[in-house]
Motif scaffolding. Structure first.
Motif, PDB file in Angstrom:
ATOM      1  N   GLU A 215       0.826  -1.213   0.000  1.00 64.57           N
ATOM      2  CA  GLU A 215       0.000   0.000   0.000  1.00 64.57           C
ATOM      3  C   GLU A 215       0.858   1.261   0.000  1.00 64.57           C
ATOM      4  OE1 GLU A 215      -3.405   2.213   2.773  1.00 64.57           O
ATOM      5  OE2 GLU A 215      -3.032   0.059   3.002  1.00 64.57           O
ATOM      6  N   GLU A 217       3.931   1.658  -1.103  1.00 63.77           N
ATOM      7  CA  GLU A 217       4.665   1.825  -2.364  1.00 63.77           C
ATOM      8  C   GLU A 217       3.792   2.438  -3.445  1.00 63.77           C
ATOM      9  OE1 GLU A 217       5.988  -2.127  -3.028  1.00 63.77           O
ATOM     10  OE2 GLU A 217       7.902  -1.874  -1.976  1.00 63.77           O
ATOM     11  N   GLN A 218       2.487   2.200  -3.383  1.00 61.84           N
ATOM     12  CA  GLN A 218       1.572   2.681  -4.420  1.00 61.84           C
ATOM     13  C   GLN A 218       0.972   4.047  -4.096  1.00 61.84           C
ATOM     14  OE1 GLN A 218      -1.348  -0.427  -4.835  1.00 61.84           O
ATOM     15  NE2 GLN A 218       0.166  -1.989  -5.399  1.00 61.84           N
ATOM     16  N   ALA A 219       0.932   4.399  -2.813  1.00 61.78           N
ATOM     17  CA  ALA A 219       0.243   5.628  -2.405  1.00 61.78           C
ATOM     18  C   ALA A 219       1.145   6.853  -2.557  1.00 61.78           C
ATOM     19  CB  ALA A 219      -0.219   5.503  -0.961  1.00 61.78           C
ATOM     20  N   GLU A 220       0.572   7.937  -3.074  1.00 57.98           N
ATOM     21  CA  GLU A 220       1.316   9.192  -3.162  1.00 57.98           C
ATOM     22  C   GLU A 220       1.405   9.853  -1.790  1.00 57.98           C
ATOM     23  OE1 GLU A 220      -0.223  11.755  -6.147  1.00 57.98           O
ATOM     24  OE2 GLU A 220      -0.023  10.281  -7.771  1.00 57.98           O
ATOM     25  N   ASN A 221       0.281   9.894  -1.077  1.00 56.22           N
ATOM     26  CA  ASN A 221       0.251  10.433   0.281  1.00 56.22           C
ATOM     27  C   ASN A 221       0.257   9.263   1.266  1.00 56.22           C
ATOM     28  OD1 ASN A 221       0.009  13.137  -0.638  1.00 56.22           O
ATOM     29  ND2 ASN A 221      -2.191  12.815  -0.981  1.00 56.22           N
ATOM     30  N   LYS A 222       1.337   9.132   2.008  1.00 56.41           N
ATOM     31  CA  LYS A 222       1.501   7.990   2.903  1.00 56.41           C
ATOM     32  C   LYS A 222       0.629   8.157   4.147  1.00 56.41           C
ATOM     33  CE  LYS A 222       4.872   7.074   0.051  1.00 56.41           C
ATOM     34  NZ  LYS A 222       4.635   6.217  -1.115  1.00 56.41           N
ATOM     35  N   VAL A 264      11.108   4.575   0.453  1.00 55.99           N
ATOM     36  CA  VAL A 264       9.669   4.855   0.360  1.00 55.99           C
ATOM     37  C   VAL A 264       9.224   5.944   1.326  1.00 55.99           C
ATOM     38  CG1 VAL A 264       7.346   3.858   0.571  1.00 55.99           C
ATOM     39  CG2 VAL A 264       9.192   2.506  -0.442  1.00 55.99           C
TER      40      VAL A 264
END
Length: 380
Positions: A215, A217-222, A264
């Motif tokens: 999740e 790795e794919q999300a712009e806003n962590k 990340v």
């Protein structure tokens, strides 16, 4: 420490730099690391609660009150709505009463209510092929009951209830990467480690790592909650390997975790110095003191920016490793700095550790003075 970024659903204890024993082997906790599954007290809940024996009386009373409710979980699942509601309301009442007693700091009265509720659901904890699917509202009650078991230190029952919750949620179509399920798996991993069921603990932590890292790795806003889950899972798995006396596995896992955080989450993430500190402790325990110093030094540098309030604990670790390397002058300089910081921040726990090590340092300095021909004094 607060920097461990605990979430509400996560069971945790603070690391104190203490030594604990598992299967006859002694291990030292990372001083600034995070141990979510410290070995529990040798005392049982039964020994701690003076009124524990009253649970038998309370349980028999509940049977009389609710009558056929104790036909069990499986009897009511798949029946008509009226019978299911009867079971649901009775279970909810027991859970509510137990929760009330826990909020009042009266675990001796919460325990009988938990026993009664657990008796009601026990028959459905291990689902077999062909059993009816439990409704989602029952699964949520299982989760609540698991939290009560956890607070009462009934760890085996808590694991059973959390696994039943996961199973119930999955059967009702909730995906495996759902955050609530991930949080449950993390608790299962932590509790299984306490119970020394290392296979279940390892698989649980690995599931959490797989889901959370994918999740992030794919999300712009962590999402900070997902970051917290990932960090706790990495730390939990690393300490599990240390407990299992698999230091090579622990080091490999920590190195992977450190690379993930750097790539990340970034250098300012608070998990980075904690993970570096943890791997330094593993290196130190295996005699790789030079590698331990490299990791501890990095941890101190990162902590200066991302965790300034806990900086002294990382510096204390670095000083201790310098002491083991025989670099007494550098160790003393750092210990004096740490001592001032601890007094200013009222960190008496770290201060006590520093004072003990400074006494060792003074003894070594005296030996070096007495024997100038052998300056390479190393802490055994």
């Amino acid at each position: 420490p607060a920097h461990s970024l605990q979430t509400k659903a996560v069971v945790s204890t603070q690391s104190t730099g203490s030594t604990y024993t598992t299967n006859g082997k002694r291990f030292t906790q990372a001083r600034c690391g995070f141990c979510p599954y410290r070995s529990s007290s040798s005392e049982t809940v039964k020994e701690k609660l003076p009124f524990y024996k009253s649970s038998k009386f309370a349980l028999s009373t509940s049977v009389a009150i609710f009558g056929s409710i104790f036909l069990g979980y499986k009897y009511y699942i798949g029946k008509d709505d009226r019978e299911l509601d009867l079971f649901f309301n009775a279970l909810k009442k027991e859970i509510g009463t137990a929760t009330m007693y826990l909020h009042q700091a009266e675990p001796q009265f919460a325990k009988p209510r938990f026993d009664a509720a657990f008796k009601m659901v026990e028959s459905g904890l291990e689902r077999k092929p062909g059993d009816p699917i439990p409704p989602l509202k029952i699964a949520y009650l299982m989760d609540q009951l698991g939290n009560i078991a956890l607070q009462l230190e009934c760890y085996k029952e808590a694991v059973q209830l959390y696994l039943a919750t996961i199973n119930g949620m999955a059967l009702n179509g909730i995906e495996r990467n759902n955050r609530a399920i991930t949080e449950l798996w993390l608790k299962v991993g932590q509790l299984s480690a306490i119970l020394e069921d290392y296979r279940v603990a390892e698989l649980s932590f690995m599931h959490c790592i797989e889901v959370t890292t994918a999740e992030l790795e794919q999300a712009e806003n962590k999402n900070p909650d997902v970051i917290a889950l990932a960090g706790l899972s990495y730390e939990g798995l690393g300490k599990l390997y240390v407990t299992m006396n698999h230091p090579d596995n622990a080091i490999h896992m920590y190195q992977h975790a450190i690379k993930f955080v750097e790539s990340v989450l970034g250098d300012n993430d608070t998990h980075l110095p904690v993970l570096l500190s943890d791997v330094a402790t593993v290196y130190e325990s295996t005699g790789r003191i030079e590698d331990a110093f490299v990791s501890a030094e990095k941890a101190e540098i990162y902590a200066r920016n991302s965790m300034p309030m806990y900086y002294q604990t990382f510096t204390a670790q670095k000083a201790r490793i310098l002491l083991k390397l025989g670099k007494l002058e550098e160790a003393r300089q750092l210990y004096e700095e740490v001592s001032k910081l601890c007094q200013a921040r009222k960190d008496y726990e770290t201060l006590n550790e520093v004072r003990v090590n400074m006494k060792i340092l003074s003894d070594l300095e005296s030996k070096r003075t007495e024997n100038p021909e052998n300056p390479e004094v190393v802490v055994k």
